[in-house]
Design a protein around this motif. Sequence first.
Motif, PDB file in Angstrom:
ATOM      1  N   THR A   2      -4.623  -4.108   4.548  1.00 62.06           N
ATOM      2  CA  THR A   2      -5.513  -4.005   3.384  1.00 62.06           C
ATOM      3  C   THR A   2      -6.450  -5.200   3.339  1.00 62.06           C
ATOM      4  O   THR A   2      -6.007  -6.341   3.455  1.00 62.06           O
ATOM      5  CB  THR A   2      -4.677  -3.944   2.084  1.00 62.06           C
ATOM      6  OG1 THR A   2      -3.738  -2.869   2.210  1.00 62.06           O
ATOM      7  CG2 THR A   2      -5.549  -3.722   0.861  1.00 62.06           C
TER       8      THR A   2
ATOM      9  N   SER B 149       0.835  -1.215   0.000  1.00 57.76           N
ATOM     10  CA  SER B 149       0.000   0.000   0.000  1.00 57.76           C
ATOM     11  C   SER B 149       0.864   1.257   0.000  1.00 57.76           C
ATOM     12  O   SER B 149       0.511   2.268  -0.618  1.00 57.76           O
ATOM     13  CB  SER B 149      -0.940  -0.009   1.209  1.00 57.76           C
ATOM     14  OG  SER B 149      -1.764  -1.148   1.152  1.00 57.76           O
TER      15      SER B 149
ATOM     16  N   ALA C 176      -4.763   2.394   3.032  1.00 56.03           N
ATOM     17  CA  ALA C 176      -4.305   2.520   4.414  1.00 56.03           C
ATOM     18  C   ALA C 176      -2.934   1.872   4.575  1.00 56.03           C
ATOM     19  O   ALA C 176      -2.641   0.846   3.967  1.00 56.03           O
ATOM     20  CB  ALA C 176      -5.302   1.844   5.349  1.00 56.03           C
TER      21      ALA C 176
ATOM     22  N   ASP D 287      -3.950  -2.749  -5.619  1.00 61.01           N
ATOM     23  CA  ASP D 287      -3.359  -3.120  -4.331  1.00 61.01           C
ATOM     24  C   ASP D 287      -4.180  -4.284  -3.794  1.00 61.01           C
ATOM     25  O   ASP D 287      -5.404  -4.329  -3.968  1.00 61.01           O
ATOM     26  CB  ASP D 287      -3.430  -1.921  -3.375  1.00 61.01           C
ATOM     27  CG  ASP D 287      -2.720  -2.194  -2.054  1.00 61.01           C
ATOM     28  OD1 ASP D 287      -1.954  -3.175  -1.966  1.00 61.01           O
ATOM     29  OD2 ASP D 287      -2.929  -1.411  -1.098  1.00 61.01           O
TER      30      ASP D 287
HETATM   31 MG   LIG Z   1      -1.786  -2.918   2.373  1.00 61.32          MG
END
Ligand SMILES: [Mg+2]
Length: 301
Positions: free
Chosen positions: A42, A21, A34, A61
């Motif tokens: 995540t 992330s 986040a 992601d």
């Molecule tokens: Mg993550």
Amino acid sequence: MEEEFKSGFVTICGRTNVGKSTLINLLVGEKIAAIANKVQTTRTQIRGIVNRENSQIIFIDTPGIHKPKAKLNENMVELSWDAIQNSDIVLFLIEADSKEIGRGDKKILEKIKESNKKCILIINKIDLVNKEELAKIIDLYKNEYDFSAIIPISAIKPKCKEEVLSEIEKNLNKGPKYYDKEEYTDQTLRQLAEETIREKALILLRDEVPHGIFVEVQKMKLTKTQNKEPIYNIEAVIYCLRDSHKGIIIGKNGEMLKRIGTYARKDMEKNFGIKINLKTWVKVKEDWINNEKFFKSNQNI
Ligand SMILES: [Mg+2]
Ligand SMILES: Nc1nc2c(ncn2[C@@H]2O[C@H](COP(=O)(O)OP(=O)(O)OP(=O)(O)O)[C@@H](O)[C@H]2O)c(=O)[nH]1
């Protein structure tokens, strides 16, 4: 002759906490996912779009690969395998300070091999190792797959951005512009608000408490302050697994909840570029992490 336009879907995969992330936020140039120094931050696939002169790269992601304990975690890992299958290029992130190819990384390699996708190996967190250690990890991985490239980076340092983007661009095929130039994510403002609040809870809380949290924004209204400045009034509920967790999240005299709220508000004001008035509540939703029907039908998990 004009260069042909290229585009494609690039999945960022790897074990939990390796910096996926952090990397997507850096590449996209906006805070869309986040980040926390905790495992399983995540929970879903998050798209981030990068527009370049002759290309559009859509990054995905994914939740980090880990050993699932609850139904929610099984679902998270499945989402990551699906993302690999549905991508044009895979970015496989590993940590520079790994001493061996661990079980999680072996499993990921297996899935990449099965998919037969183009794959770039990204060795992240090189700020934590010396040159010899980095050479060792490259040696360990270089023959595991026919990687299109191996790029050592530190995702907390912006200077690696161009190298990663141009290597991806080189490997893309001709394709259309899937998204408008102005769009940089598929996340709504509401989802970004929910992720921000959950991120702050993850950072500030300990043990298993933050892993059993989900946030639901129940109201998001744009109004004006007395000075005629635009302001978002946001009301959010933080759900947790049990009463004892609720007590911890609220904290003594409500102090913890206040800290989470203030931290989230400041971050949102910076990222959204607007004043925010945030109100939060805490409620219990027992064992929701094992209620597949519930979390699969909920946007904000
Ligand atoms: Mg993550
Ligand atoms: N030292 C160092 N830390 C990093 C680097 N990149 C990311 N981190 C830290 O690693 C931690 C995890 O980062 P995330 O981006 O949340 O990791 P993730 O892979 O998305 O984690 P999950 O969502 O749980 O799978 C955070 O504390 C980051 O600040 C890096 O290059 N160097």
